[in-house]
Design an enzyme around this catalytic site. Structure first.
Site, PDB file in Angstrom:
ATOM      1  N   GLY A  56       0.832  -1.200   0.000  1.00 48.71           N
ATOM      2  CA  GLY A  56       0.000   0.000   0.000  1.00 48.71           C
ATOM      3  C   GLY A  56       0.866   1.248   0.000  1.00 48.71           C
ATOM      4  N   GLU A  57       0.348   2.296   0.628  1.00 49.65           N
ATOM      5  CA  GLU A  57       1.032   3.596   0.747  1.00 49.65           C
ATOM      6  C   GLU A  57       1.133   4.345  -0.578  1.00 49.65           C
ATOM      7  OE1 GLU A  57       4.936   3.220   2.485  1.00 49.65           O
ATOM      8  OE2 GLU A  57       4.223   2.056   4.193  1.00 49.65           O
ATOM      9  N   GLY A  58       0.726   3.749  -1.698  1.00 48.39           N
ATOM     10  CA  GLY A  58       0.968   4.352  -3.000  1.00 48.39           C
ATOM     11  C   GLY A  58       2.271   3.903  -3.619  1.00 48.39           C
TER      12      GLY A  58
END
Length: 344
Positions: free
Chosen positions: A312-314
């Site tokens: 995740g997190e981009g």
């Protein structure tokens, strides 16, 4: 939904002209594979002969989830705030990848449980509440909260677009949010819950069984399958704000870069709200999370990368940015057979 989204579908009458430009480049037909499809999509969105990526921006929305109280994640909700502090300090994977690819990063508190006080200037505070309620037993949020979150996401994206961004990439942080994304997927797709729920960031088999049972319980009570009601029942504040931001980005005719499983859940909701938003989405990567492949099929998406990511997190969106830039570069700068004097 109270917002009347005005999203223009792409003008596919332009495809033959754009494809001809791509085909005249000094290469065999189709030799740049998926890069050619990406350049075609960007050209359809931008509708100009010279493409550009201007002020690309990574937006990471963070929020907490009541379902985390059930122990369905590897970490407690306190870690959401700790990771937000890590983002602000520049120490997370997303910071590394954004620095490597020269992408500015903005972090938004959409509703983390433990508010950061005083809020540092680098943190954008758009809190709906201190996390959602536990969707295993009651709706995650009220209709008012859901609409407020969508509106805040919309307004934030509009501000960044007004400042010059023509591409917004999306990431997230929130302990428990893979449960929310799985529930959204199950509610929209009607697929078996065990096909939608995965290990998240690494839970054990016992936690997985509990996660499947709780998501099943939540999805079973959802009779109204409208996207807004699904968001209220099992969504997250970060997912809602991302959804609103994506719709606003498409409404402005700009590009959207979709990260992994959680951000794709926001994308799935956005497409349910207005199908034309899909035209503006570039899918960065295929997550290792179980439900993501199903989600990508539902969105008719072919992601640019498959690196086995499940962070995740981009991070996947940041890693895809050089590929997006490369598609623009070959479209703008690569010689044609005629200009290069190459005869085939």
């Amino acid at each position: 939904m109270t917002i009347d989204w005005q999203i223009a579908p792409l003008n596919r009458d332009l495809i033959p002209e754009i494809q001809e430009r791509i085909d005249q480049k000094t290469k065999p037909l189709g030799a740049l594979g998926q890069l050619e499809q990406l350049a075609l999509q960007i050209a359809l969105v931008q509708q100009r002969k010279r493409l550009s990526i201007e002020r690309p921006l990574m937006l990471v929305f963070a929020a907490d989830h009541g379902i985390a109280e059930e122990g369905v994640s590897i970490a407690p909700s306190t870690v959401t705030q700790q990771m937000v502090r890590n983002f602000l300090a520049g120490g997370a994977a997303i910071n590394c990848f954004c620095r490597t690819n020269h992408i500015p990063l903005k972090v938004i508190d959409a509703g983390i449980k433990d508010e950061i006080k005083p809020a540092p200037s680098a943190l954008i505070v758009q809190r709906i509440a201190a996390g959602t309620r536990n969707f295993a037993y009651e709706p995650a949020m009220t209709l008012v909260q859901a609409e407020r979150a969508i509106t805040l996401g919309k307004e934030f994206a509009e501000g960044e677009i007004a400042a010059g961004s023509n591409l917004l990439a999306f990431g997230e942080m929130g302990i428990g949010n893979s449960s929310s994304a799985a529930a959204i997927l199950a509610a929209i797709s009607n697929a078996p819950v065990n096909a939608c729920v995965g290990l998240g960031t690494g839970i054990n088999e016992q936690q997985l069984a509990k996660k499947i049972a709780l998501v099943t319980q939540a999805v079973a009570r959802i009779e109204d399958k409208s996207p807004l009601n699904i968001l209220c029942e099992v969504g997250g504040f970060e997912i809602a704000q991302i959804c609103g931001a994506m719709l606003a980005t498409a409404q402005a005719g700009r590009l959207i870069v979709v990260d992994g499983f959680i951000v794709s859940a926001a994308a799935l909701l956005a497409v349910q709200i207005n199908p034309h938003v899909r035209d503006y989405m570039i899918f960065a990567h295929q997550s290792d999370e179980a439900g993501h492949q199903l989600m990508l099929r539902m969105l008719d998406a072919k992601p640019l990368l498959n690196l086995g990511l499940r962070l995740g997190e981009g991070t996947g969106a940041a890693l895809a940015m050089p590929i997006i830039q490369a598609a623009v570069s070959f479209y703008n700068q690569m010689a044609t057979f005629e200009s290069a004097g190459v005869k085939v």
